[in-house]
Design a protein around this motif. Sequence first.
Motif, PDB file in Angstrom:
ATOM      1  N   THR A  38      25.561  34.168  46.978  1.00  0.00           N
ATOM      2  CA  THR A  38      26.301  32.936  46.704  1.00  0.00           C
ATOM      3  C   THR A  38      27.483  33.119  45.756  1.00  0.00           C
ATOM      4  O   THR A  38      28.246  32.183  45.541  1.00  0.00           O
ATOM      5  N   ASN A  74      12.514  34.480  40.715  1.00  0.00           N
ATOM      6  CA  ASN A  74      12.869  33.835  41.974  1.00  0.00           C
ATOM      7  C   ASN A  74      11.682  33.945  42.934  1.00  0.00           C
ATOM      8  O   ASN A  74      11.038  34.991  42.968  1.00  0.00           O
ATOM      9  N   GLY A  76       9.097  25.704  41.920  1.00  0.00           N
ATOM     10  CA  GLY A  76       8.862  24.449  41.192  1.00  0.00           C
ATOM     11  C   GLY A  76       7.974  24.585  39.969  1.00  0.00           C
ATOM     12  O   GLY A  76       7.575  23.571  39.390  1.00  0.00           O
ATOM     13  N   THR A  78      21.018  27.292  40.306  1.00  0.00           N
ATOM     14  CA  THR A  78      20.836  25.908  40.750  1.00  0.00           C
ATOM     15  C   THR A  78      19.576  25.741  41.602  1.00  0.00           C
ATOM     16  O   THR A  78      19.189  24.637  41.915  1.00  0.00           O
ATOM     17  N   SER A 118      27.387  32.223  55.723  1.00  0.00           N
ATOM     18  CA  SER A 118      27.985  30.904  55.918  1.00  0.00           C
ATOM     19  C   SER A 118      28.142  30.255  54.562  1.00  0.00           C
ATOM     20  O   SER A 118      27.588  30.729  53.569  1.00  0.00           O
TER      21      SER A 118
HETATM   22  N1  LIG Z   1      27.180  32.589  50.992  1.00  0.00           N
HETATM   23  C1  LIG Z   1      27.088  31.375  50.443  1.00  0.00           C
HETATM   24  N2  LIG Z   1      27.523  31.165  49.185  1.00  0.00           N
HETATM   25  C2  LIG Z   1      27.414  29.944  48.617  1.00  0.00           C
HETATM   26  C3  LIG Z   1      26.881  28.840  49.329  1.00  0.00           C
HETATM   27  C4  LIG Z   1      26.446  29.091  50.672  1.00  0.00           C
HETATM   28  O1  LIG Z   1      25.972  28.187  51.381  1.00  0.00           O
HETATM   29  N3  LIG Z   1      26.547  30.361  51.172  1.00  0.00           N
HETATM   30  N4  LIG Z   1      26.792  27.616  48.747  1.00  0.00           N
HETATM   31  C5  LIG Z   1      27.542  27.353  47.511  1.00  0.00           C
HETATM   32  C6  LIG Z   1      26.971  26.226  46.778  1.00  0.00           C
HETATM   33  S1  LIG Z   1      27.341  24.658  47.327  1.00  0.00           S
HETATM   34  C7  LIG Z   1      26.194  26.372  45.680  1.00  0.00           C
HETATM   35  S2  LIG Z   1      25.601  24.988  44.873  1.00  0.00           S
HETATM   36  C8  LIG Z   1      25.877  27.697  45.144  1.00  0.00           C
HETATM   37  C9  LIG Z   1      24.392  27.852  44.841  1.00  0.00           C
HETATM   38  O2  LIG Z   1      24.153  29.121  44.372  1.00  0.00           O
HETATM   39  P1  LIG Z   1      22.701  29.637  44.023  1.00  0.00           P
HETATM   40  O3  LIG Z   1      22.152  28.852  42.909  1.00  0.00           O
HETATM   41  O4  LIG Z   1      22.697  31.105  43.863  1.00  0.00           O
HETATM   42  O5  LIG Z   1      21.981  29.397  45.399  1.00  0.00           O
HETATM   43  P2  LIG Z   1      20.752  28.692  46.043  1.00  0.00           P
HETATM   44  O6  LIG Z   1      20.623  29.341  47.337  1.00  0.00           O
HETATM   45  O7  LIG Z   1      20.927  27.234  46.022  1.00  0.00           O
HETATM   46  O8  LIG Z   1      19.478  28.960  45.150  1.00  0.00           O
HETATM   47  C10 LIG Z   1      19.353  30.042  44.305  1.00  0.00           C
HETATM   48  C11 LIG Z   1      17.991  30.664  44.332  1.00  0.00           C
HETATM   49  O9  LIG Z   1      17.029  29.754  43.827  1.00  0.00           O
HETATM   50  C12 LIG Z   1      15.786  30.166  44.340  1.00  0.00           C
HETATM   51  N5  LIG Z   1      14.800  29.133  44.103  1.00  0.00           N
HETATM   52  C13 LIG Z   1      14.471  28.066  44.871  1.00  0.00           C
HETATM   53  N6  LIG Z   1      13.511  27.342  44.264  1.00  0.00           N
HETATM   54  C14 LIG Z   1      13.235  27.964  43.097  1.00  0.00           C
HETATM   55  C15 LIG Z   1      12.323  27.707  42.033  1.00  0.00           C
HETATM   56  O10 LIG Z   1      11.594  26.727  42.012  1.00  0.00           O
HETATM   57  N7  LIG Z   1      12.310  28.588  40.991  1.00  0.00           N
HETATM   58  C16 LIG Z   1      13.132  29.673  40.952  1.00  0.00           C
HETATM   59  N8  LIG Z   1      13.054  30.467  39.907  1.00  0.00           N
HETATM   60  N9  LIG Z   1      13.985  29.935  41.945  1.00  0.00           N
HETATM   61  C17 LIG Z   1      14.048  29.094  42.993  1.00  0.00           C
HETATM   62  C18 LIG Z   1      16.090  30.502  45.768  1.00  0.00           C
HETATM   63  O11 LIG Z   1      15.156  31.406  46.297  1.00  0.00           O
HETATM   64  C19 LIG Z   1      17.496  31.085  45.682  1.00  0.00           C
HETATM   65  O12 LIG Z   1      17.467  32.480  45.740  1.00  0.00           O
HETATM   66  O13 LIG Z   1      26.241  28.716  46.077  1.00  0.00           O
HETATM   67  C20 LIG Z   1      27.554  28.569  46.609  1.00  0.00           C
HETATM   68  N10 LIG Z   1      27.839  29.773  47.339  1.00  0.00           N
END
Ligand SMILES: Nc1nc2c(c(=O)[nH]1)N[C@H]1C(S)=C(S)[C@@H](COP(=O)(O)OP(=O)(O)OC[C@H]3O[C@@H](n4cnc5c(=O)[nH]c(N)nc54)[C@H](O)[C@@H]3O)O[C@H]1N2
Length: 755
Positions: free
Chosen positions: A246, A268, A287, A363, A649
Motif C-alpha cells: 500500500t 498483523n 480485532g 489503518t 489495484s
Molecule cells: N496497492 C494498493 N495500495 C493502496 C490501496 C490499495 O487499494 N492498493 N489503498 C490505499 C488506501 S485508500 C489506504 S487507506 C491505504 C491503507 O494502507 P494499509 O493500512 O497498509 O492497508 P490495509 O490493507 O487497509 O490494512 C493494513 C493491514 O492491516 C491488517 N489488519 C487487518 N485487521 C487487523 C487487525 O485487527 N489487527 C492488525 N494488527 N492488523 C490488521 C491487514 O492484514 C493489512 O495487512 O493504502 C492505500 N494504498
Amino acid sequence: MIIDKIKDLLTTKVSRRSFLKSSATSCIALLGLTGCAKEDEKISVEVITEEPSIIKEETHTKIITPREKGTISRQTCPRNCPDTCSIISEVKDGRITYITGDPTNPLTAGGLCAKMNHYLSWVYHADRVLYPMKRVGVKGEGKFEQITWDEALDTIVEKTKQSIDKYGPETVLKYYYSGTIGFVQNYGLPHAFFNKLGASDILATVCATTGAAAIPYTYGINRSINPEEFATTKLYVSWAVNEATTSAHSVKYIKQCKENGGKVVVINPMRTGITHYADIFIQIKPGTDAALALGVINYIIENNLQDQDYIDAYTIGFEELKATASEYPLERVTEITGVIAEQIIEFAKIYAKTKPSVIKIGTGMQRNTNGGTIIRAVTLLPAVVGTVGAAPNSGFFYSSGGYWAANEKAINGHELLENPNRRLINMNQLGMALTGQMETTKELPITTLMVFNSNPMAITQHGKLVREGLEREDLFTVVADIFRTDTADYADILLPATTFFECEDITQNYLGHYLRHNTPAIKPLGECKSNSNMFNALAKRMGYNEPLFDMTESEAVKICLASDTFMAQGITYDSIKEKGWVKLDIKTPFADKKFPTPSGKIEFYSEKLKNAGFHPVAEYVPTAESKDGSPDLYAKYPLSLITPHAKNSLNSQMHNVPQIQELTEEPFVYIHKDDATKRGITDGDSVNLINDRGTIKLVAKVTSTITKKGTIISLSCPWPKLSEGGKSINEITSDKVTDMSQGSTYHTNLAEVTK
Ligand SMILES: Nc1nc2c(c(=O)[nH]1)N[C@H]1C(S)=C(S)[C@@H](COP(=O)(O)OP(=O)(O)OC[C@H]3O[C@@H](n4cnc5c(=O)[nH]c(N)nc54)[C@H](O)[C@@H]3O)O[C@H]1N2
Ligand SMILES: Nc1nc2c(c(=O)[nH]1)N[C@H]1C(S)=C(S)[C@@H](COP(=O)(O)OP(=O)(O)OC[C@H]3O[C@@H](n4cnc5c(=O)[nH]c(N)nc54)[C@H](O)[C@@H]3O)O[C@H]1N2
Ligand code: SF4
Ligand SMILES: [Mo]
C-alpha cells in the motif's frame, strides 16, 4: 465507426474472461483515437534487484532509452495512496508517449509502483467514457447512448429541480470519496455546487477517521514524524499496515533501517511483504490489538522497564494505566489474541529497551467495530517508553495528513450553504440510506444521487443493499467517472471525467511532507471534463451565478496555495509549477513536549474519553462479529474475514486495465490448511464465502503461513462485474460502524467457506 465501437463496448455486460479478451482486441482496434499503449511504446523496466522477491514486484525504476524527445510536463499521482508520486511525462503530437517517476523527488525517487507503470494504458484505454451518456437499458444492465453535454446538463437540472420541489434540497445526496485526491478536484470546487444546492452530504468516514479520532485523546493532536526518518530509527514496528503493497516507497526506508542495524517487528493477522525483514512477526487474531498493547504495557511496568522520568515529566494517569494494564496478564492476552506468551515478552523487552523506535500505526486494525479503542490502546505504548518528541526518528507515525495546509476551504463554497445542519448520511451505510432503512431517510427519501470520485458498487460495504438501492426506479442517479464502472451501470446520466493528465491540481502526501503540483499533459480526451469544470457547468445551468462557478483550475490552484503555511515558506504558483514539488519545512512533532490535551500532558487517563463513554484508560472490547462479541453468529459462521487492500489495484481502480488483469488472479480467499482440510477444500477449489449479508464465489488459496487458523483473507475491491457471479468482496462486508467517528468496519466479519 470508432464511436460505434466504443458504444458497443459501453453497452455490453462482460464477464471477467470475456472482458480480458475483448479489452485486448479492442485496444488494437481502437489505436489511434483512444488507443492503448502500443507494444513498442511499452516502457522497459528494470526491477530493483536487491529487494526481496515479494517486494521486488512493487517499485520499478525505468531504463531511460534514447528516443525522440517530446514536450515534458510534471504530474502527481493523485490516487488515494500515501506516496503521491511525482511524475514526468512526455507528449508528442498531443499524445502522451512516455511517463516515469520524477527521479529528483527523494521520497518517490524515480519509480512508479507496479500498477501505475501502466498509466498509459489507463489513460488511452479503449473503454474510457469519452462523452456524456444516457441510460437506455434497465438499471444495472449497462446500456447507454451518447448524448450532448447540453442534454446531459438539462436532464440533470430538470430532474433535480423536480425532486427538490417535492422534497426539498436534502433529497439530493452527494456521494464522493477518493478517486482523485487533489485539493481542487476532490476537496475543493466540486463541493461548491452541492453547498449552494443544500444537498445532503456524506459523513466521509470510510478510510482513516477512527484512528484520527482516537489519537488526540492521548496526544491532543495528530502529529506524525517524517516517514523518511524510518531509515535511521533503531526499531520499526509495522502495526496493521502492509507497506510493500500500500505504500511501496516506504519500503526503502525500512530496508535502510535494517541495513543500519535496526530491528523490525510486524503485528498483523496476515503475513505481509515487509515480514521478510521482521525480527518478530506477531500473527495476531484480528480485532484484538488493544489486549496485546495492554499486555505489553503490563509486562513493561511489572518489570520496571518503562521510562519513569519521561512519564513523571510529561504524562498524567500513570497509576490508572498501571492498574488497568494489570488486568491483562500474559495468559489472558494469549487467550484473546492468539499470540504466545514468549512473543509478547520478546516484543515488550525489545520495545522497552530499543531507542529510538517508531510505531507505524496502520489503518487496518481501526476498521473494526472496536477500532477507536484499539488505536487508543496502541498510542499509549510510545509514551510508556518515552519516545514521543524525543528525536526526529522517534515516536509514532499515523499519517502526514495532519500537516495538510492548502486553502481549499476558500474554493469549496461552504459560505454558500444556507443550512449548516443539512442531513449527513454515513457513507459506510449507503445501502441502508438508499433503501430507506436509515432513520434519517425514512421520512425524507434520497431521490437524486450524484456520484463522483467513487465507485460505491465496488467499495461500499453490504453491496447487496447498495445494489437494491441503486435499482430503485424512483432514484435518479448521476455518475461522473473515467470508466463505466459497476456503479455507472446504474446511472441515468453518465458524465465523462478527465484523468489527472488532462487537468490541473495540487496535492499533499499523507506519507511525507511534500506539496506537489499537477500540470495537464494533454487536452481532455473526447468531451471529458474535470470534476471542477463539470460541476461548475452544472451550477451555471442551475442558474447559480456566484464567481466561484466561473473559476478556472489554475485560479483554484492559486487560491489553494495562498495558505499561511505555504506563503510563509515562500512557495509560489510559478515555483511549484516549474519543479512539480516542494518539501515543506515541518519540525519534529512534540519536540517541545507540549501536548494540546486538556491537561497539557500526554493523557494515560483521559476524562474526555470517559465523558465520551469509553474506558478512561483503554480496554479490550470484542468486535461485534467475533467469538466473544457474538457467540450465536460465531456458531453459524466460525471464520473471521478480513478484507485488506490488494497489490495490483488501488481500491477499485486499475482492475479493468488489461496488463493488470494479466497480473491479477481470479478473486480469491486465503484459508489456513487446517480450516481447509476440515471443509474438504483443496488449493484452487471454487468456494462459496457466506454470511448473513450474502454469498460470493471465490477461488480458495490454501496456506499455512499467510494466515492463521480461524482467519480468512480476501482482498479489496475488485469490480463486481469482473468477478464470478457479478459480485465481489464488499457484497458481504459489514456496514456496522466503529466506536469512534462512525468509521468503516471492513474487517469485522464472520463468515463460512463451503466447497
Ligand atoms: N496497492 C494498493 N495500495 C493502496 C490501496 C490499495 O487499494 N492498493 N489503498 C490505499 C488506501 S485508500 C489506504 S487507506 C491505504 C491503507 O494502507 P494499509 O493500512 O497498509 O492497508 P490495509 O490493507 O487497509 O490494512 C493494513 C493491514 O492491516 C491488517 N489488519 C487487518 N485487521 C487487523 C487487525 O485487527 N489487527 C492488525 N494488527 N492488523 C490488521 C491487514 O492484514 C493489512 O495487512 O493504502 C492505500 N494504498
Ligand atoms: N473490503 C474493503 N473495501 C474497502 C476498503 C477495504 O480495506 N476493504 N478500503 C476502503 C477505503 S480505505 C477507501 S479510501 C475506499 C476508496 O473508495 P473510492 O474512493 O470510491 O475508490 P477508488 O476506487 O479509488 O475510486 C473510485 C472511482 O473514482 C474514479 N475516478 C478517478 N479519478 C477521477 C476523477 O478525476 N473524476 C471522477 N469523477 N472520477 C474519478 C475511478 O475511476 C473510480 O471508479 O474504499 C474502501 N473499500
Ligand atoms: S499509486 Fe502510489 S505508489 Fe503508485 S504511482 Fe501512485 S502514488 Fe506512486
Ligand atoms: Mo483509504
